[in-house]
Design a protein around this motif. Sequence first.
Motif, short mmCIF file in Angstrom:
data_model
loop_
_atom_site.label_atom_id
_atom_site.label_comp_id
_atom_site.label_asym_id
_atom_site.label_seq_id
_atom_site.Cartn_x
_atom_site.Cartn_y
_atom_site.Cartn_z
N GLU A 42 0.92 -1.34 -0.01
CA GLU A 42 0.01 -0.20 0.01
C GLU A 42 0.77 1.31 0.05
OE1 GLU A 42 -0.45 -2.31 2.39
OE2 GLU A 42 -2.06 -3.36 1.21
N ASP A 43 1.78 1.18 0.75
CA ASP A 43 2.74 2.45 0.89
C ASP A 43 3.66 2.63 -0.58
OD1 ASP A 43 2.41 3.40 3.43
OD2 ASP A 43 3.51 1.38 3.98
N GLY A 47 3.16 5.91 -2.82
CA GLY A 47 4.18 6.84 -3.46
C GLY A 47 4.37 6.91 -4.87
N LEU A 48 4.26 5.77 -5.55
CA LEU A 48 4.26 5.87 -7.00
C LEU A 48 3.08 6.80 -7.56
CD1 LEU A 48 5.23 1.87 -7.64
CD2 LEU A 48 6.69 4.14 -7.83
N GLU A 49 1.73 6.49 -6.99
CA GLU A 49 0.62 7.19 -7.25
C GLU A 49 1.02 8.99 -7.26
OE1 GLU A 49 -2.79 6.80 -8.52
OE2 GLU A 49 -1.45 5.22 -9.37
N LEU A 50 1.53 9.03 -6.04
CA LEU A 50 1.79 10.49 -5.77
C LEU A 50 3.15 11.04 -6.69
CD1 LEU A 50 1.58 10.63 -2.13
CD2 LEU A 50 -0.14 11.47 -3.73
N GLY A 51 3.71 10.01 -7.70
CA GLY A 51 4.69 10.71 -8.60
C GLY A 51 5.96 10.11 -8.44
N ALA A 52 6.37 9.65 -7.13
CA ALA A 52 7.65 9.12 -7.08
C ALA A 52 8.16 8.19 -8.19
CB ALA A 52 7.77 8.27 -5.77
N ILE A 114 6.09 6.57 -13.52
CA ILE A 114 6.59 5.32 -13.46
C ILE A 114 5.61 4.47 -14.20
CG2 ILE A 114 5.74 4.03 -11.18
CD1 ILE A 114 9.56 4.14 -12.40
N GLU A 115 4.34 4.49 -13.95
CA GLU A 115 3.40 3.77 -14.87
C GLU A 115 3.59 4.14 -16.36
OE1 GLU A 115 0.05 3.76 -11.14
OE2 GLU A 115 -0.07 5.17 -12.70
N PHE A 116 3.73 5.28 -16.31
CA PHE A 116 3.85 5.87 -17.88
C PHE A 116 5.15 5.07 -18.77
CE2 PHE A 116 5.43 8.71 -21.08
CZ PHE A 116 4.31 8.76 -22.08
N ARG A 117 6.14 5.28 -17.69
CA ARG A 117 7.19 4.39 -18.58
C ARG A 117 7.37 2.88 -18.60
NH1 ARG A 117 10.26 8.28 -14.95
NH2 ARG A 117 10.47 6.62 -13.35
N LEU A 118 6.51 2.27 -17.87
CA LEU A 118 6.20 0.99 -17.97
C LEU A 118 5.34 0.63 -19.18
CD1 LEU A 118 6.44 -1.92 -16.74
CD2 LEU A 118 4.06 -1.51 -15.84
N ARG A 157 -1.28 -1.49 -11.43
CA ARG A 157 -1.97 0.05 -11.45
C ARG A 157 -2.15 0.45 -12.85
NH1 ARG A 157 -4.43 1.63 -7.87
NH2 ARG A 157 -3.92 3.80 -8.17
N VAL A 158 -1.32 0.06 -13.73
CA VAL A 158 -1.71 0.20 -15.21
C VAL A 158 -2.70 -0.39 -15.75
CG1 VAL A 158 -0.85 0.27 -17.65
CG2 VAL A 158 0.63 1.08 -15.73
N ARG A 159 -2.92 -1.86 -15.27
CA ARG A 159 -4.00 -2.46 -15.75
C ARG A 159 -5.39 -2.06 -15.21
NH1 ARG A 159 -1.75 -8.61 -14.58
NH2 ARG A 159 -1.15 -9.11 -16.67
N GLU A 160 -5.44 -1.38 -14.06
CA GLU A 160 -6.54 -0.84 -13.31
C GLU A 160 -6.87 0.41 -14.24
OE1 GLU A 160 -5.64 -0.37 -9.23
OE2 GLU A 160 -5.62 -2.64 -8.68
#
Length: 193
Positions: A42-43, A47-52, A114-118, A157-160
């Motif tokens: 969850e943490d 963190g990734l959702e907030l743009g880390a 990070i989702e975008f890069r993936l 997260r990307v799949r969602e």
Amino acid sequence: ETFDLVLLDVMMPKVDGFSVCQQIRAASRVPIILLTALDTTEDLVKGLELGADDYIPKPFTLQEVQARVNAVLRRVRRSQEGQTPPILHVDPVTVIVETAEVFVGNRSVHLSRIEFRLLVTLIANAGKAMPKDDLIQQVWGYEFVGSYSLVEVTVRRVREKIEEDPANPQLILTVRGVGYKFRAPKGPHQKEA
């Protein structure tokens, strides 16, 4: 003043690192690496959702932090050199790399950096199985460090966000024992899978 990178501890007095990360991301695209004693999924997702750009759980060695910082800076330089085509498209997903826009059909989709890069990495290699080790190296920019949770959480997260039914993915496919692949583009004589 400009900064090359921000190392940010999540557990700070008065204001937590998640809030600071969110404030920095609202004003800047500077790479952010979170350092934290919190290592739950969850943490990591938060963190990734907030743009880390990366998330390093404690305890860590100075060499690990240095390797991750160098990897993030290399990745930033590569993306600035424009090694990826400006538009990637595998129906129904279109990615405009320069503006970091993602569309599924006509619907705009917001992804973290990070989702975008993936997603860019998977679509640029559509139809090809991408081992998790390769994704860690290409998306996060460092050698495997003992866990695939970064990859697994980010894929989920990307799949969602892009799949019609994330529990039954049709775009980002799991390749058992290897990793993931983005569905191959349809050729003129192929039917949709």
